[in-house]
Motif scaffolding. Structure first.
Motif, PDB file in Angstrom:
ATOM      1  N   HIS A  48       0.815  -1.208   0.000  1.00 16.47           N
ATOM      2  CA  HIS A  48       0.000   0.000   0.000  1.00 16.47           C
ATOM      3  C   HIS A  48       0.851   1.261   0.000  1.00 16.47           C
ATOM      4  O   HIS A  48       0.338   2.367  -0.221  1.00 16.47           O
ATOM      5  CB  HIS A  48      -0.918   0.010   1.237  1.00 16.47           C
ATOM      6  N   THR A  49       2.147   1.113   0.259  1.00 12.57           N
ATOM      7  CA  THR A  49       3.025   2.284   0.282  1.00 12.57           C
ATOM      8  C   THR A  49       3.699   2.553  -1.051  1.00 12.57           C
ATOM      9  O   THR A  49       4.407   3.548  -1.203  1.00 12.57           O
ATOM     10  CB  THR A  49       4.122   2.101   1.352  1.00 12.57           C
ATOM     11  N   SER A  50       3.574   1.647  -2.034  1.00 12.35           N
ATOM     12  CA  SER A  50       4.251   1.812  -3.320  1.00 12.35           C
ATOM     13  C   SER A  50       3.421   1.167  -4.403  1.00 12.35           C
ATOM     14  O   SER A  50       2.599   0.269  -4.143  1.00 12.35           O
ATOM     15  CB  SER A  50       5.652   1.195  -3.279  1.00 12.35           C
ATOM     16  N   ASP A  51       3.611   1.659  -5.619  1.00  9.26           N
ATOM     17  CA  ASP A  51       2.929   1.048  -6.750  1.00  9.26           C
ATOM     18  C   ASP A  51       3.668  -0.173  -7.275  1.00  9.26           C
ATOM     19  O   ASP A  51       3.214  -0.855  -8.185  1.00  9.26           O
ATOM     20  CB  ASP A  51       2.742   2.060  -7.880  1.00  9.26           C
ATOM     21  N   HIS A  52       4.862  -0.463  -6.727  1.00  8.77           N
ATOM     22  CA  HIS A  52       5.618  -1.677  -7.062  1.00  8.77           C
ATOM     23  C   HIS A  52       5.308  -2.752  -6.039  1.00  8.77           C
ATOM     24  O   HIS A  52       5.084  -2.471  -4.855  1.00  8.77           O
ATOM     25  CB  HIS A  52       7.129  -1.390  -7.095  1.00  8.77           C
ATOM     26  N   PHE A  53       5.333  -3.985  -6.461  1.00  3.45           N
ATOM     27  CA  PHE A  53       5.021  -5.107  -5.596  1.00  3.45           C
ATOM     28  C   PHE A  53       6.309  -5.598  -4.917  1.00  3.45           C
ATOM     29  O   PHE A  53       7.425  -5.412  -5.404  1.00  3.45           O
ATOM     30  CB  PHE A  53       4.380  -6.248  -6.393  1.00  3.45           C
TER      31      PHE A  53
END
Length: 788
Positions: A48-53
């Motif tokens: 939820h803090t980044s658009d990368h997994f």
């Protein structure tokens, strides 16, 4: 762009691991790249803090290769062994003479060798020591190591405190340590060089003083690989020939004198054989050869009994027919991982070479007294050398060129010549020349049952037998090969060629008129006959490495020689013959350049350690490494102008300045006087005069007699008994001689103008001839290049 990126990954030997989408938009932006490992169970988790997994995977690492155990060397501490104590132990352990003498040859040899080995194991047993990965510094003493430890502690203290007092302490210790190292190096180098009288040992010492090249990288080659390669190489050549061999061999000749038995040796003869031989090193020796020489008075009776039993029975001990082969890389630039880049170096027991010397001396005396040796064979014969062989060939080529004839020089190349000698043909040849009875049986035993093992990186191969060839590294090998090829000269002479041999190096040369159109056919016919003779005698003539040098009568003449057989390498400019570069103009410019280059490299290496050498030690090194190269075959340079030998003189000048640590432009004449060195031109003339004296006194090879002719006056004169030589004619078929075409004009131009005005050039030539040729040693009607 994607294609370029994949190419970049492949160039770095990286592997792309497939994975699901790593971005919230469904794109695979984060990549997993591996090398020498595997990535399994790849999982991605949204954040939820980044658009990368978040990417998670398991890595499987391959096992690291196990570190090979360090190599271990076996050594004996011979420095602490007392030779007197060892001699007394051997004397008490040897069987008494009445028990030892009746033993058979093999039993007596085994008893002697086992006694020596057991005594050495008792007094000086073998100890193991790990092999060092780096070369030790022999000048590092315990005192210097202690100073180095103190110096490093002071350096650490200064770096930690940054205090000026600590810095001054460190600098003082550094100066003291550097001075101690310089003193230790100087003492070690001077002791290493000054105490070495043997030139061979001096060369080895010089190599050890410099930084040796790094060892070749480790290879997957084994001792058995080398043994199989060496055996298969000889077998491949031998299998080309048909059996039975020698169908058209030279018919036997009846000689009045024969050698049917060997003369027994006395203890004094054996003592001289042991102590007078170079102490070679071989792992098959029961004791080191220098230790055997030290106890020679003790073991001489037993060794004499073994040798006489061998000579009288015609049986060579089996222990003397074993060899230890060490592969040696042919050139440092070759790939060490390829087995064909190595050559075998065979080591034989010290006692086996001692008995070979005794046999060789008696056989050579028999062959010399009955004139059975080929007079054009210079290999390994007393009074003969590569220089005398080359002088005979080059003088014939020069005479032919002076008389307006062109010449062709052919250098034959044989593949593994010593290893493919057929034993049946060799034994038949020995019987043809008069070696019969027990002597013939001894040679039969000497050639049969031989074997070798290969030693490589601490490994020892299985034993391989030898069914052909004469032993490499032996004393009798070159002599037997010379006997084996005695009939070769008859084939060469039948085609009108002249020749000269040095061991297995054969030189053919033919002089002809420039307009002769049959030269190519004559060369092809001669090479065809030689190839047939080689095949008949189980020798392989390597036509692809056979060199051909054409020497025209004049530089403007060009000969187009085409051969109808094989691929002979036609070198129209220069060819290397017995270590000398011979060019088509016989100017030796390439040879002089090669010698100067090697000497300059030697001087460069000596200059590295010159600060640690005394003047005497430097002089020894320079004389062994540089002056010896300048003197090698310098008799071939007689008659060349000063400008041609100037590079050699410049090398000698640099060598003298290096000995005395003089600057580059300093005068060298006082240095030569202190060193008792002759300049290069004088050294060449001295060598020529020395050879001339040997020719006139009968100590030189007989083939050099044609170079000089004795002076025979037309009437009885007081000079008839002074052993003078004939004065050459100032003219030849091509006009003035080389002396009058080169030297006289230089002398004439150097005369003052009033002197030249008061006389004529013809009168001056007569004066020079009278003064210069009165007692000159030269050949008449030749190029007059000798002793000018």
């Amino acid at each position: 762009m994607a294609t370029d990126f994949l190419s970049l990954i492949n160039s770095l030997d990286l592997q792309l691991v497939s994975s699901p989408s790593t971005h919230k938009n469904g794109n695979q932006l984060d990549l997993i790249l591996t090398k020498n490992c595997k990535a399994d169970d790849v999982m991605v988790t949204p954040l939820h803090t980044s658009d990368h997994f978040f990417i998670r995977f398991m890595v499987s690492l391959s096992e690291l290769p196990s570190t090979p155990p360090p190599m271990v060397t076996f050594r004996r501490n011979l420095r602490n062994l007392s030779t007197t104590h060892f001699a007394s132990a051997v004397a008490s352990a040897l069987p008494p003479p009445n028990t030892f003498s009746p033993l058979e040859v093999d039993a007596a040899t085994e008893s002697l060798c086992s006694t020596l080995t057991s005594c050495l194991d008792t007094l000086c047993p073998l100890s193991t020591k790990p092999t060092r990965s780096t070369q030790p510094r022999p000048w590092l003493t315990d005192t210097i190591r202690s100073l180095r430890t103190t110096l490093r502690a002071a350096e650490r203290k200064w770096h930690k405190s940054s205090d000026l007092e600590d810095l001054e302490t460190f600098q003082s210790l550094l100066a003291s340590f550097s001075s101690s190292v310089t003193t230790a190096k100087t003492a070690y180098y001077n002791n290493k060089i000054s105490n070495t009288t043997d030139t061979r040992k001096l060369f080895c010492a010089f190599k050890s003083l410099l930084n040796p090249p790094p060892p070749p990288p480790a290879t997957n080659l084994t001792a058995n690989t080398f043994a199989s390669f060496f055996t298969e190489k000889v077998a491949a050549i031998s299998n080309q020939f048909c059996d039975p061999p020698g169908l058209n061999l030279q018919p036997p000749t009846i000689y009045d004198a024969t050698l049917s038995s060997f003369t027994p040796l006395s203890e004094s003869d054996v003592f001289k054989l042991i102590t007078g031989s170079r102490p070679t090193t071989c792992p098959l020796d029961p004791v080191p050869s220098n230790l055997l020489q030290a106890i020679a008075p003790t073991v001489a009776p037993s060794i004499t009994s073994v040798m006489n039993a061998s000579l009288s029975s015609g049986i060579v001990p089996a222990a003397f027919k074993q060899a230890r082969v060490t592969p040696l890389l042919k050139k440092t630039t070759l790939n060490p991982a390829q087995v064909e880049n190595y050559r075998p170096v065979s080591l034989l027991p010290f006692l086996s070479k001692a008995i070979e010397r005794a046999v060789s001396k008696q056989v050579v005396n028999f062959l010399t007294q009955n004139d059975l040796l080929d007079p054009k064979q210079s290999g390994f014969r007393s009074g003969h050398s590569t220089e005398t062989a080359l002088l005979s060939v080059t003088e014939a080529l020069r005479v032919a060129r002076t008389e307006g004839q062109s010449s062709v020089l052919i250098l034959l190349d044989l593949s593994a010549a010593f290893d493919t000698v057929n034993h049946s043909i060799l034994l038949t040849t020995l019987s043809h020349i008069g070696i019969t009875g027990i002597a013939h049986s001894w040679f039969t035993s000497y050639l049969t049952g031989r074997s070798f093992e290969v030693s490589w990186q601490g490994q020892l191969s299985s034993t391989h037998t030898l069914s052909t060839g004469v032993p490499q590294g032996s004393v009798l090998g070159p002599l037997l090969f010379a006997i084996y090829t005695t009939s070769l000269g008859r084939i060469i002479r039948s085609h009108g060629f002249s020749y000269h041999c040095y061991a297995d190096d054969t030189q053919l040369y033919l002089s002809f008129r420039p307009d002769d159109t049959t030269v190519s056919a004559r060369i092809s016919a001669c090479l065809s006959a030689l190839s047939a003779w080689m095949k008949e005698h189980h020798l392989q003539l390597n036509l692809s490495k056979t060199e051909l040098l054409v020497i025209p009568a004049q530089e403007s003449i060009h000969h187009d020689i085409s051969l109808n057989m094989g691929t002979v390498t036609a070198l129209n400019k220069v060819a290397k013959n017995l270590g000398v570069m011979i060019d088509d103009r016989l100017s030796f410019s390439d040879h002089i350049a090669s010698v100067a280059r090697s000497c300059r490299y030697a001087l460069y290496n000596i200059r590295k350690i010159r600060p640690y050498l005394t003047q005497y030690a430097t002089q020894l090194l320079v004389q062994a490494m540089v002056i010896s190269r300048l003197d090698y075959c310098n008799a071939l340079l007689v008659g060349l102008p000063a400008c041609a030998i100037k590079p050699l003189q410049m090398v000698q000048n640099a060598a003298a300045r290096l000995v005395f640590n003089q600057p580059k432009r300093s005068h060298v004449t006082p240095l030569f006087i202190n060193l008792h060195w002759l300049p290069v031109a004088a050294r060449i003339q001295h060598k020529a005069l020395t050879l001339a004296y040997k020719v006139t006194s009968g100590s030189a090879p007989t083939y050099l007699n044609v170079i000089l002719n004795a002076y025979i006056p037309s009437r009885m004169l007081r000079s008839s008994n002074t052993n003078r030589l004939a004065v050459p004619s100032p003219k030849t078929k091509r006009g003035h001689s080389k002396l009058f075409s080169v030297v006289v004009p230089q002398l004439w131009n150097n005369l003052p103008v009033p002197t030249r005005a008061a006389t004529s050039l013809s009168t001056f030539k007569k004066l020079v001839k009278t003064l210069l040729f009165r007692d000159c040693l030269t050949k008449p009607n030749s190029t007059n290049h000798l002793f000018t």
